[in-house]
Structures are given as structure tokens and as C-alpha cells.
Design an enzyme around this catalytic site. Sequence first.
Site, PDB file in Angstrom:
ATOM      1  N   TYR A  27      -1.936  -0.607  11.049  1.00  0.00           N
ATOM      2  CA  TYR A  27      -2.093  -1.251   9.733  1.00  0.00           C
ATOM      3  C   TYR A  27      -0.876  -0.982   8.854  1.00  0.00           C
ATOM      4  CZ  TYR A  27      -3.376  -1.620   4.799  1.00  0.00           C
ATOM      5  OH  TYR A  27      -3.366  -1.895   3.446  1.00  0.00           O
ATOM      6  N   LYS A  33       2.052  -3.510   7.372  1.00  0.00           N
ATOM      7  CA  LYS A  33       2.318  -3.686   5.937  1.00  0.00           C
ATOM      8  C   LYS A  33       3.776  -3.338   5.631  1.00  0.00           C
ATOM      9  CE  LYS A  33      -0.156  -4.654   3.000  1.00  0.00           C
ATOM     10  NZ  LYS A  33      -0.589  -5.967   2.446  1.00  0.00           N
ATOM     11  N   THR A  60       0.822  -1.207   0.000  1.00  0.00           N
ATOM     12  CA  THR A  60       0.000   0.000   0.000  1.00  0.00           C
ATOM     13  C   THR A  60       0.860   1.263   0.000  1.00  0.00           C
ATOM     14  OG1 THR A  60      -1.510   1.253   1.420  1.00  0.00           O
ATOM     15  CG2 THR A  60      -0.091  -0.311   2.531  1.00  0.00           C
ATOM     16  N   ASP A  61       0.269   2.362  -0.437  1.00  0.00           N
ATOM     17  CA  ASP A  61       0.968   3.656  -0.346  1.00  0.00           C
ATOM     18  C   ASP A  61       1.114   4.109   1.106  1.00  0.00           C
ATOM     19  OD1 ASP A  61      -1.703   4.303   0.134  1.00  0.00           O
ATOM     20  OD2 ASP A  61      -1.880   5.752  -1.507  1.00  0.00           O
ATOM     21  N   GLU A  62       0.309   3.516   2.017  1.00  0.00           N
ATOM     22  CA  GLU A  62       0.300   4.005   3.406  1.00  0.00           C
ATOM     23  C   GLU A  62       1.623   3.749   4.126  1.00  0.00           C
ATOM     24  OE1 GLU A  62      -3.173   3.444   5.697  1.00  0.00           O
ATOM     25  OE2 GLU A  62      -4.504   3.711   3.978  1.00  0.00           O
TER      26      GLU A  62
HETATM   27  P1  NAD Z   1     -10.000  -7.236   2.152  1.00  0.00           P
HETATM   28  O1  NAD Z   1     -10.010  -6.883   3.604  1.00  0.00           O
HETATM   29  O2  NAD Z   1     -11.199  -6.944   1.325  1.00  0.00           O
HETATM   30  O3  NAD Z   1      -9.711  -8.798   1.988  1.00  0.00           O
HETATM   31  C1  NAD Z   1      -8.723  -9.461   2.711  1.00  0.00           C
HETATM   32  C2  NAD Z   1      -8.904 -10.951   2.485  1.00  0.00           C
HETATM   33  O4  NAD Z   1      -7.842 -11.636   3.187  1.00  0.00           O
HETATM   34  C3  NAD Z   1     -10.216 -11.506   3.021  1.00  0.00           C
HETATM   35  O5  NAD Z   1     -10.792 -12.410   2.108  1.00  0.00           O
HETATM   36  C4  NAD Z   1      -9.801 -12.246   4.295  1.00  0.00           C
HETATM   37  O6  NAD Z   1     -10.665 -13.330   4.629  1.00  0.00           O
HETATM   38  C5  NAD Z   1      -8.402 -12.708   3.924  1.00  0.00           C
HETATM   39  N1  NAD Z   1      -7.558 -12.944   5.102  1.00  0.00           N
HETATM   40  C6  NAD Z   1      -7.382 -12.104   6.162  1.00  0.00           C
HETATM   41  N2  NAD Z   1      -6.559 -12.682   7.060  1.00  0.00           N
HETATM   42  C7  NAD Z   1      -6.192 -13.900   6.559  1.00  0.00           C
HETATM   43  C8  NAD Z   1      -5.357 -14.937   7.001  1.00  0.00           C
HETATM   44  N3  NAD Z   1      -4.706 -14.851   8.172  1.00  0.00           N
HETATM   45  N4  NAD Z   1      -5.207 -16.019   6.218  1.00  0.00           N
HETATM   46  C9  NAD Z   1      -5.851 -16.116   5.030  1.00  0.00           C
HETATM   47  N5  NAD Z   1      -6.674 -15.159   4.562  1.00  0.00           N
HETATM   48  C10 NAD Z   1      -6.843 -14.069   5.311  1.00  0.00           C
HETATM   49  O7  NAD Z   1      -8.695  -6.556   1.579  1.00  0.00           O
HETATM   50  P2  NAD Z   1      -8.470  -5.803   0.177  1.00  0.00           P
HETATM   51  O8  NAD Z   1      -8.985  -4.432   0.280  1.00  0.00           O
HETATM   52  O9  NAD Z   1      -8.903  -6.701  -0.908  1.00  0.00           O
HETATM   53  O10 NAD Z   1      -6.866  -5.701   0.181  1.00  0.00           O
HETATM   54  C11 NAD Z   1      -6.076  -6.737  -0.367  1.00  0.00           C
HETATM   55  C12 NAD Z   1      -4.617  -6.369  -0.250  1.00  0.00           C
HETATM   56  O11 NAD Z   1      -4.374  -5.144  -0.939  1.00  0.00           O
HETATM   57  C13 NAD Z   1      -4.132  -6.136   1.175  1.00  0.00           C
HETATM   58  O12 NAD Z   1      -2.850  -6.666   1.293  1.00  0.00           O
HETATM   59  C14 NAD Z   1      -4.113  -4.618   1.321  1.00  0.00           C
HETATM   60  O13 NAD Z   1      -3.147  -4.230   2.267  1.00  0.00           O
HETATM   61  C15 NAD Z   1      -3.741  -4.214  -0.076  1.00  0.00           C
HETATM   62  N6  NAD Z   1      -4.192  -2.895  -0.523  1.00  0.00           N
HETATM   63  C16 NAD Z   1      -5.511  -2.554  -0.440  1.00  0.00           C
HETATM   64  C17 NAD Z   1      -5.945  -1.325  -0.933  1.00  0.00           C
HETATM   65  C18 NAD Z   1      -7.399  -0.904  -0.881  1.00  0.00           C
HETATM   66  O14 NAD Z   1      -7.701   0.237  -1.219  1.00  0.00           O
HETATM   67  N7  NAD Z   1      -8.310  -1.771  -0.505  1.00  0.00           N
HETATM   68  C19 NAD Z   1      -5.013  -0.440  -1.498  1.00  0.00           C
HETATM   69  C20 NAD Z   1      -3.654  -0.823  -1.544  1.00  0.00           C
HETATM   70  C21 NAD Z   1      -3.268  -2.058  -1.068  1.00  0.00           C
HETATM   71  O1  DAU Z   2      -4.188   3.992   0.530  1.00  0.00           O
HETATM   72  C1  DAU Z   2      -4.376   2.607   0.398  1.00  0.00           C
HETATM   73  C2  DAU Z   2      -5.224   2.136   1.543  1.00  0.00           C
HETATM   74  O2  DAU Z   2      -6.537   2.603   1.293  1.00  0.00           O
HETATM   75  C3  DAU Z   2      -5.218   0.628   1.716  1.00  0.00           C
HETATM   76  O3  DAU Z   2      -3.927   0.198   2.054  1.00  0.00           O
HETATM   77  C4  DAU Z   2      -6.190   0.210   2.824  1.00  0.00           C
HETATM   78  O4  DAU Z   2      -6.268  -1.208   2.890  1.00  0.00           O
HETATM   79  C5  DAU Z   2      -7.552   0.772   2.505  1.00  0.00           C
HETATM   80  O5  DAU Z   2      -8.428   0.500   3.578  1.00  0.00           O
HETATM   81  C6  DAU Z   2      -7.487   2.281   2.270  1.00  0.00           C
HETATM   82  O6  DAU Z   2      -7.186   2.981   3.501  1.00  0.00           O
HETATM   83  P1  DAU Z   2      -7.900   4.358   3.892  1.00  0.00           P
HETATM   84  O7  DAU Z   2      -7.813   4.505   5.342  1.00  0.00           O
HETATM   85  O8  DAU Z   2      -7.420   5.477   3.054  1.00  0.00           O
HETATM   86  O9  DAU Z   2      -9.411   4.002   3.397  1.00  0.00           O
HETATM   87  P2  DAU Z   2     -10.825   4.300   4.056  1.00  0.00           P
HETATM   88  O10 DAU Z   2     -11.844   3.948   3.026  1.00  0.00           O
HETATM   89  O11 DAU Z   2     -10.967   3.698   5.403  1.00  0.00           O
HETATM   90  O12 DAU Z   2     -10.822   5.879   4.236  1.00  0.00           O
HETATM   91  C7  DAU Z   2     -10.642   6.750   3.129  1.00  0.00           C
HETATM   92  C8  DAU Z   2     -10.652   8.172   3.668  1.00  0.00           C
HETATM   93  O13 DAU Z   2     -11.983   8.487   4.110  1.00  0.00           O
HETATM   94  C9  DAU Z   2      -9.766   8.379   4.873  1.00  0.00           C
HETATM   95  O14 DAU Z   2      -9.242   9.697   4.829  1.00  0.00           O
HETATM   96  C10 DAU Z   2     -10.729   8.248   6.069  1.00  0.00           C
HETATM   97  C11 DAU Z   2     -12.017   8.802   5.517  1.00  0.00           C
HETATM   98  N1  DAU Z   2     -13.274   8.200   6.027  1.00  0.00           N
HETATM   99  C12 DAU Z   2     -13.381   6.844   6.032  1.00  0.00           C
HETATM  100  C13 DAU Z   2     -14.550   6.232   6.442  1.00  0.00           C
HETATM  101  C14 DAU Z   2     -14.678   4.724   6.482  1.00  0.00           C
HETATM  102  C15 DAU Z   2     -14.320   9.016   6.401  1.00  0.00           C
HETATM  103  O15 DAU Z   2     -14.217  10.250   6.362  1.00  0.00           O
HETATM  104  N2  DAU Z   2     -15.471   8.419   6.807  1.00  0.00           N
HETATM  105  C16 DAU Z   2     -15.640   7.061   6.843  1.00  0.00           C
HETATM  106  O16 DAU Z   2     -16.722   6.582   7.238  1.00  0.00           O
END
Ligand code: NAD
Ligand code: DAU
Length: 361
Positions: free
Chosen positions: A166, A170, A141-143
Site C-alpha cells: 500500500y 502511494k 499518507t504519512d505511511e
Molecule cells: P476508502 O477506501 O474509504 O475509499 C476509497 C474510495 O476510492 C472508494 O469509494 C472506492 O470505491 C474508490 N476507488 C477505489 N479504486 C478506484 C478506482 N480504480 N477508480 C475509482 N474509484 C476507486 O479510502 P479513504 O480512507 O477515504 O482514503 C482516501 C484517500 O486518503 C486515499 O488516497 C488514502 O490513501 C488517503 N489517506 C487515508 C487515510 C486514512 O486514515 N483513511 C489517511 C491518510 C491518507
Molecule cells: O497513516 C495513514 C494510514 O492510516 C492511511 O494511509 C491508510 O489508508 C489507513 O488505512 C491507515 O493505515 P493503518 O494501517 O495505520 O490503519 P488501520 O486502521 O488498519 O490500523 C491502525 C493500527 O491498528 C495499526 O497499527 C494496525 C492496528 N490494528 C488494525 C486493525 C484493523 C489492530 O491492532 N487490529 C485491527 O483489527
Amino acid sequence: MRSLQNILVTGGAGFIGGNFIRFLLEKAAGFSGRIVNLDALTYAGNRKSLEDLEARGGRYFFEYGDISDRPTVEAIFEKYRIDTVVHFAAESHVDRSILGPEAFVKTNVMGTFTLLDAARNYWGESDGTLRQDVLFHHISTDEVYGSLGETGAFTEATAYDPRSPYSASKAASDHLVMAYHHTYGLPVTLSNCSNNYGPYQFPEKLIPLSILNMLEGKPLPVYGDGRNIRDWLYVEDHIRAVWTILQKGRTGEKYHIGGENEWENIQLLRVLIDITAKKGGLDPEKLRGSITYVTDRPGHDRRYAMDCSKIKEELGWKQELGFEEGLEKTVDWYLANPGWIAGIRTGEYRKWIEKNYEKRI
Ligand code: NAD
Ligand code: DAU
């Protein structure tokens, strides 16, 4: 071009992993190999998201299990003769990491370690070296880079500075992946991506939570002053980038993937309100009135932005979908899939969201 035969996808019952498996089976030109989805089905995992693919049989296999469970992971490597790992599985929600960091360390750090070490063992040659015709791709992730000021963007050379449990977990996993490459010669690639949105995203994240709250007549929680900035990317653009790296990415390298599409949360919400109102037959004025400013997330990163020039110039990837078009597709999907939503809004998730969102608004 790498030849990929037996791909282990971890976390394929979640949002991005599930979309990736669907892409591999339906759109990945030239791929005819097997896909094994290892998922522990936590609150965020939903096997039903891929039930149509499972019903077809053939090249897709689901394995229930935890990535931290070494015997399970080793058995899967053996059983399917895995040559490629695409590691999505993680605890992924920042708010949950603040409430309960332990699961993040277990899955994101120990789970990644277990996979890396099992891969090193399985891909070992009798002379002590490792096979080089295999690949471990890690999704990050960018985080991990922390928070930006008003200008600039993260590059692959930016120093890590994670701020939440988190992002710290990562970052630790990223370091382990690179350490396994440098120390043991494990062939790895790594990608850091910005905020994804699209179908099958769990409604704890900003975009799906807001869409569903609008459809259900609930308040729209905005953290702090609503001016935090995120860089949004449609999930299929992310997946095409991962597919490109799997085929052509240089071993030992990391690549940035992003939307280069920055929005303040409050501005994004206004656009999303207009789209959801139009498609859902709702009153936009009333929806705007349901915006509710709530206590800020502790340690809330102010701004993320990704410089994606490396993957664009080196591998020829680029974003394809515009933001408005992507949001429209996303709203259409949530409107068309009430069954999926009902299915996940039960059990542990229901209890968690009641405790953490609805009561504090
Ligand atoms: P998600 O939370 O939707 O899904 C995570 C999946 O992993 C689920 O199916 C869960 O059951 C499985 N899981 C969790 N713990 C586990 C374990 N111990 N063993 C096996 N399976 C397990 O997540 P996502 O949003 O699809 O993110 C996927 C990946 O991408 C993550 O590594 C996250 O850090 C990364 N990522 C997400 C975003 C985003 O915006 N969602 C952005 C950048 C990177
Ligand atoms: O940047 C990549 C990341 O993006 C991934 O690594 C994470 O897995 C993914 O969850 C996401 O993280 P964020 O914290 O940026 O996503 P989230 O959707 O939780 O929040 C997006 C922005 O919106 C953040 O600034 C918090 C704000 N927010 C979030 C929620 C859920 C609100 O203002 N209200 C809300 O209810």
C-alpha cells in the site's frame, strides 16, 4: 485565493472523499461551483453515503467509473470543464495490500498516472504550455515515510521509505505527481495525512471495526503487542486542511496534515471501550475481556508522527477537535446509522472479513 469552479473529486464514495464532498456542499464558505464524484464503487465505496446530496440535485454529480480508464476520465474533464482535481481514490487498506497487492498498483499507481496525464492533456494550451489557473491536488499518507523510532516526527523533507505494498504504491503516486509538476509544469499540490477517523469509515480500519465488534459482541483483534503508535486526526480536520490548501497552498508544494495526537493501539482501544460502553449501554469490563491479541501484520510499521508546522505557519490551519470529543462523535454516528452499516456489510466485504478476521481469532 484560487477560484475553483468545477471540481473533480475521485473516490468520493469512500470515507474521506465522501466527507469532503459533504463539506464542500454544506460548509465550504464561498464555494458555489460544481462537484463531480468519479468512483468505481469498489467494496469500500458506497453511493448511499451521499444519496441525500444526490437527491438534492444541482451542483453535485456522480459518475461511475475507474480512474484508470482513460476514455472515461477524458470524457469527464470535457463534459464538466474540470479546473480542479482532488484525488482521493485509492485502494487504502494495508492488510488488503498484503493479501492482494495488484489492485493497489493498478489503482494507486496506474490510476493516478491516468488522471495526471488526462489533466495534462486537457489543460494544455496551443503553445505547448499548461494552464496555470487550475490545480491537481493529490491526497497521500504519512505511511510513505516508513516507520519511526521512539522519538521524532516526519517532516516534508523526510526521505520516502515505504514498507507495505500500500505505502509503496502511494509513494509511487506521489513521485508521479511531483514529476508531472517538474517536467510538464502541471500545477499540483500534495498532502500527506496521518490516520483519520470519523463517520462513514469502512469497518476494516481499527476504530470502526472495534466499535462495530463491540456493538455486535465480537472479539477485538489487536495486532502483535498492541504497542504500535498511530497519530489520529478527526476526518473533518483533514478536510478543512485540504480545503485550505486548495485555496491558498503554493503550487508544487507538499503539506503535512496530522493530529499531533499519538496513541498506542491498546491505549486507544481502552479509551474507545469506555466511550462505546457508556454510549451503547455495554459492560466495559466484558468489553475489555474481549480484547484478543492476534498474529502481527507482516512488516507492521511501529510508529508514525507528523510535524505539521508548515501548514500551520504558512496557511494558518490547525486541528480543531479533541480526541475524546472526536471519538464520541464517531461512536454516536455508528450507533445512529445501523442502515449504513448493514448496507456495506454484504457482498465482497462480508466474504473478505469472514476470511481474514473472524476465522483467525
Ligand atoms: P476508502 O477506501 O474509504 O475509499 C476509497 C474510495 O476510492 C472508494 O469509494 C472506492 O470505491 C474508490 N476507488 C477505489 N479504486 C478506484 C478506482 N480504480 N477508480 C475509482 N474509484 C476507486 O479510502 P479513504 O480512507 O477515504 O482514503 C482516501 C484517500 O486518503 C486515499 O488516497 C488514502 O490513501 C488517503 N489517506 C487515508 C487515510 C486514512 O486514515 N483513511 C489517511 C491518510 C491518507
Ligand atoms: O497513516 C495513514 C494510514 O492510516 C492511511 O494511509 C491508510 O489508508 C489507513 O488505512 C491507515 O493505515 P493503518 O494501517 O495505520 O490503519 P488501520 O486502521 O488498519 O490500523 C491502525 C493500527 O491498528 C495499526 O497499527 C494496525 C492496528 N490494528 C488494525 C486493525 C484493523 C489492530 O491492532 N487490529 C485491527 O483489527
